[in-house]
Design an enzyme around this catalytic site. Structure first.
Site, mmCIF file in Angstrom:
data_model
loop_
_atom_site.group_PDB
_atom_site.id
_atom_site.type_symbol
_atom_site.label_atom_id
_atom_site.label_comp_id
_atom_site.label_asym_id
_atom_site.label_seq_id
_atom_site.Cartn_x
_atom_site.Cartn_y
_atom_site.Cartn_z
ATOM 1 N N ASP A 1 32.024 -20.787 -0.489
ATOM 2 C CA ASP A 1 30.705 -21.435 -0.466
ATOM 3 C C ASP A 1 30.311 -22.039 -1.814
ATOM 4 O O ASP A 1 29.376 -22.837 -1.887
ATOM 5 C CB ASP A 1 29.630 -20.427 -0.040
ATOM 6 C CG ASP A 1 29.820 -19.969 1.394
ATOM 7 O OD1 ASP A 1 30.553 -20.639 2.133
ATOM 8 O OD2 ASP A 1 29.236 -18.942 1.762
ATOM 9 N N THR B 1 34.284 -17.292 -3.601
ATOM 10 C CA THR B 1 33.641 -17.608 -2.329
ATOM 11 C C THR B 1 33.910 -19.075 -2.038
ATOM 12 O O THR B 1 33.792 -19.917 -2.942
ATOM 13 C CB THR B 1 32.117 -17.373 -2.308
ATOM 14 O OG1 THR B 1 31.561 -18.127 -1.221
ATOM 15 C CG2 THR B 1 31.391 -17.800 -3.559
ATOM 16 N N HIS C 1 36.288 -20.714 10.692
ATOM 17 C CA HIS C 1 37.197 -20.011 9.777
ATOM 18 C C HIS C 1 38.431 -20.808 9.401
ATOM 19 O O HIS C 1 39.172 -20.394 8.515
ATOM 20 C CB HIS C 1 37.569 -18.653 10.373
ATOM 21 C CG HIS C 1 36.391 -17.727 10.423
ATOM 22 N ND1 HIS C 1 35.486 -17.760 11.453
ATOM 23 C CD2 HIS C 1 35.938 -16.805 9.547
ATOM 24 C CE1 HIS C 1 34.529 -16.873 11.226
ATOM 25 N NE2 HIS C 1 34.778 -16.283 10.072
ATOM 26 N N GLY D 1 34.024 -12.272 2.580
ATOM 27 C CA GLY D 1 34.863 -13.201 3.350
ATOM 28 C C GLY D 1 36.049 -13.642 2.506
ATOM 29 O O GLY D 1 35.891 -13.891 1.312
ATOM 30 N N ARG E 1 29.220 -34.922 20.377
ATOM 31 C CA ARG E 1 30.012 -33.699 20.548
ATOM 32 C C ARG E 1 29.971 -32.851 19.280
ATOM 33 O O ARG E 1 30.119 -33.381 18.178
ATOM 34 C CB ARG E 1 31.479 -34.063 20.799
ATOM 35 C CG ARG E 1 31.738 -34.705 22.117
ATOM 36 C CD ARG E 1 31.761 -33.644 23.223
ATOM 37 N NE ARG E 1 32.478 -34.115 24.390
ATOM 38 C CZ ARG E 1 31.963 -34.833 25.362
ATOM 39 N NH1 ARG E 1 30.704 -35.179 25.314
ATOM 40 N NH2 ARG E 1 32.692 -35.210 26.393
ATOM 41 N N ARG F 1 25.913 -20.777 4.411
ATOM 42 C CA ARG F 1 24.660 -20.264 4.976
ATOM 43 C C ARG F 1 23.458 -20.681 4.162
ATOM 44 O O ARG F 1 22.400 -20.979 4.699
ATOM 45 C CB ARG F 1 24.703 -18.738 5.003
ATOM 46 C CG ARG F 1 25.551 -18.174 6.095
ATOM 47 C CD ARG F 1 25.614 -16.678 5.933
ATOM 48 N NE ARG F 1 26.133 -16.063 7.126
ATOM 49 C CZ ARG F 1 26.892 -14.990 7.136
ATOM 50 N NH1 ARG F 1 27.220 -14.400 6.019
ATOM 51 N NH2 ARG F 1 27.322 -14.480 8.255
ATOM 52 N N ARG G 1 31.471 -42.177 20.260
ATOM 53 C CA ARG G 1 30.670 -40.943 20.218
ATOM 54 C C ARG G 1 30.174 -40.636 18.811
ATOM 55 O O ARG G 1 30.724 -41.107 17.813
ATOM 56 C CB ARG G 1 31.526 -39.754 20.636
ATOM 57 C CG ARG G 1 31.804 -39.686 22.106
ATOM 58 C CD ARG G 1 32.775 -38.557 22.391
ATOM 59 N NE ARG G 1 33.000 -38.452 23.829
ATOM 60 C CZ ARG G 1 34.056 -37.887 24.378
ATOM 61 N NH1 ARG G 1 35.010 -37.371 23.616
ATOM 62 N NH2 ARG G 1 34.181 -37.823 25.685
ATOM 63 N N ARG H 1 38.612 -21.296 5.802
ATOM 64 C CA ARG H 1 39.086 -20.220 4.913
ATOM 65 C C ARG H 1 40.560 -19.933 5.147
ATOM 66 O O ARG H 1 41.149 -19.106 4.458
ATOM 67 C CB ARG H 1 38.294 -18.930 5.190
ATOM 68 C CG ARG H 1 36.877 -19.057 4.785
ATOM 69 C CD ARG H 1 36.078 -17.787 4.700
ATOM 70 N NE ARG H 1 36.498 -16.631 5.384
ATOM 71 C CZ ARG H 1 35.650 -15.757 5.970
ATOM 72 N NH1 ARG H 1 34.343 -16.001 5.944
ATOM 73 N NH2 ARG H 1 36.080 -14.672 6.530
HETATM 74 O O1 F6P Z 1 30.641 -16.379 2.426
HETATM 75 C C1 F6P Z 1 31.643 -17.154 2.965
HETATM 76 C C2 F6P Z 1 31.457 -17.437 4.405
HETATM 77 O O2 F6P Z 1 32.572 -18.171 4.660
HETATM 78 C C3 F6P Z 1 30.188 -18.150 4.861
HETATM 79 O O3 F6P Z 1 30.168 -19.505 4.619
HETATM 80 C C4 F6P Z 1 30.170 -17.833 6.331
HETATM 81 O O4 F6P Z 1 28.907 -17.923 6.875
HETATM 82 C C5 F6P Z 1 30.640 -16.447 6.326
HETATM 83 O O5 F6P Z 1 31.482 -16.293 5.223
HETATM 84 C C6 F6P Z 1 31.320 -16.048 7.601
HETATM 85 O O6 F6P Z 1 31.915 -14.813 7.461
HETATM 86 P P1 F6P Z 1 32.544 -13.932 8.609
HETATM 87 O O7 F6P Z 1 33.991 -13.842 8.279
HETATM 88 O O8 F6P Z 1 31.869 -12.638 8.494
HETATM 89 O O9 F6P Z 1 32.308 -14.628 9.903
#
Ligand code: F6P
Length: 350
Positions: A130, A128, A275, A12, A269, A174, A165, A278
């Site tokens: 993460d 990453t 994404h 990713g 909600r 993950r 809310r 990212r």
């Molecule tokens: O490993 C980074 C990550 O952003 C995870 O947190 C997320 O679950 C995953 O990539 C999602 O990736 P994709 O782009 O395959 O949806």
């Protein structure tokens, strides 16, 4: 003799990947090395999709998110019998003296195996959002993602308060709750739910009810996509895996919001940040951090120290064996969870 160096970005994407490429390229080109960029991670070596990289490619690259090279989660060890020979043939065809793999656990794991099993001269750069690689204090992209998630939670406060809310905000992660934990604490979320601690929905609802009784009109619940939700003694979270062997996630915020609303009659909600975490430009810290990791990787290449990756340890940029990067996953420590206990434990005390 001129060195020929290949580079790929896998997994990713993370804000700062372009800065890492920049840091690597600037130092290598200054040392008169030739740089070959492979498209879409390991896929570019399997299919031999490559192009030479020049100074002009990097001129304005540093500030941008994403990756100049493209990325994918593909990995030669998905089908080693056919894919590994293709990777080795591509390396030979391009007469590479070194290959720099910029990626997370999967990408670096493949690099480590190619180094140990086939003596491929690899150097790694960890990335990453993460932040779950054990061999480095942090990975670039993480703090950019935390910034996005924190601002989202800050902004959601006003609409949550206007409508009375509960906003359940799902963050990426993950296996590790780093983004959720940092952003949740920074935004003062009323509950922070991470994969490292099982989430019992009855308990969460009781705590939210207590909060409401005490006069709160709204609440922010931060939840990691990989949080394990339990109800009536059963785990509700899917244990299914995708084509790359990763747990399928998604839906944690929706499940929680539905249960909170049904149990408490308090409108709830879900908001999935997905994404967006990212996307966009890296924050200044990540640009500089990634630039330094890339430059350190170039130094490893020029010194022909293969099987290593650049990393941050105690705030310093160092190198560590690639094996260390893939040996263990870094999850939230007990020390971290204890330090911010009130965020992770029942709201308002037991
Ligand atoms: O490993 C980074 C990550 O952003 C995870 O947190 C997320 O679950 C995953 O990539 C999602 O990736 P994709 O782009 O395959 O949806």
């Amino acid at each position: 003799m001129t060195m020929r160096v290949g580079v790929l970005t896998g997994g990713g994407d993370a804000p700062g990947l372009n800065a890492a490429i920049c840091g690597l390229a600037r130092r290598l080109l200054a040392a008169n090395a030739e740089l070959v960029g492979f498209a879409d991670g390991w896929r570019g070596l399997i299919d031999d999709a490559a192009r030479p990289l020049q100074h002009a490619d990097f001129q304005h690259l540093l500030v941008y998110g994403g990756t100049l090279l493209g990325s994918s989660g593909d990995n030669p060890y998905r089908d080693p019998a056919t894919m590994v020979p293709k990777v080795l043939a591509t390396i030979a065809r391009h007469r590479l003296d070194a290959l720099v793999a910029i990626g997370g656990e999967g990408t670096l794991g493949a690099a480590d195996r190619l180094f140990t099993e086939h003596q491929v001269p690899v150097v790694g750069v960890p990335k990453t959002i993460d932040n779950d690689l054990d061999a480095t204090d942090f990975t670039f992209g993480f703090f950019s993602a935390v910034e996005v998630a924190t601002r989202a939670m800050d902004d959601l406060r006003s609409t949550a308060e206007s409508h009375g809310r509960v906003m359940v905000v799902e963050c990426m992660g993950r296996h590790a709750g780093w983004i959720t934990a940092y952003a949740g604490v920074a935004a003062g979320a009323e509950a922070v739910l991470v994969p490292e601690r099982p989430v019992h929905l009855e308990e969460l609802c009781q705590n939210l009810a207590r909060l409401r009784q005490a006069g709160s009109r709204s609440a922010i619940v931060a939840v990691a996509e990989g949080a394990r939700l339990h109800e009536d003694g059963k785990c509700l979270s899917s244990m299914d895996k995708d084509e790359f062997g990763e747990f399928k996630t998604g839906g944690a915020a929706a499940t929680i919001a539905k249960r909170v609303q049904a149990r408490l009659g308090w409108e709830a909600r879900p908001v999935v940040l997905g994404h967006l975490q990212r996307a966009g430009k890296p924050i200044a810290f990540d640009r500089i951090f990634a630039l330094r990791l890339g430059a350190r990787a170039a130094r490893l290449v020029l010194e022909r120290r293969f099987g290593y990756m650049s990393a941050m340890r105690s705030g310093e940029i160092v190198d560590v064996p690639l094996r260390a990067a893939v040996a263990a996953r870094k999850t939230l420590t007990d020390q971290f969870l204890d330090r911010y206990e009130s965020f992770f434990m029942p709201i308002g005390g037991p």
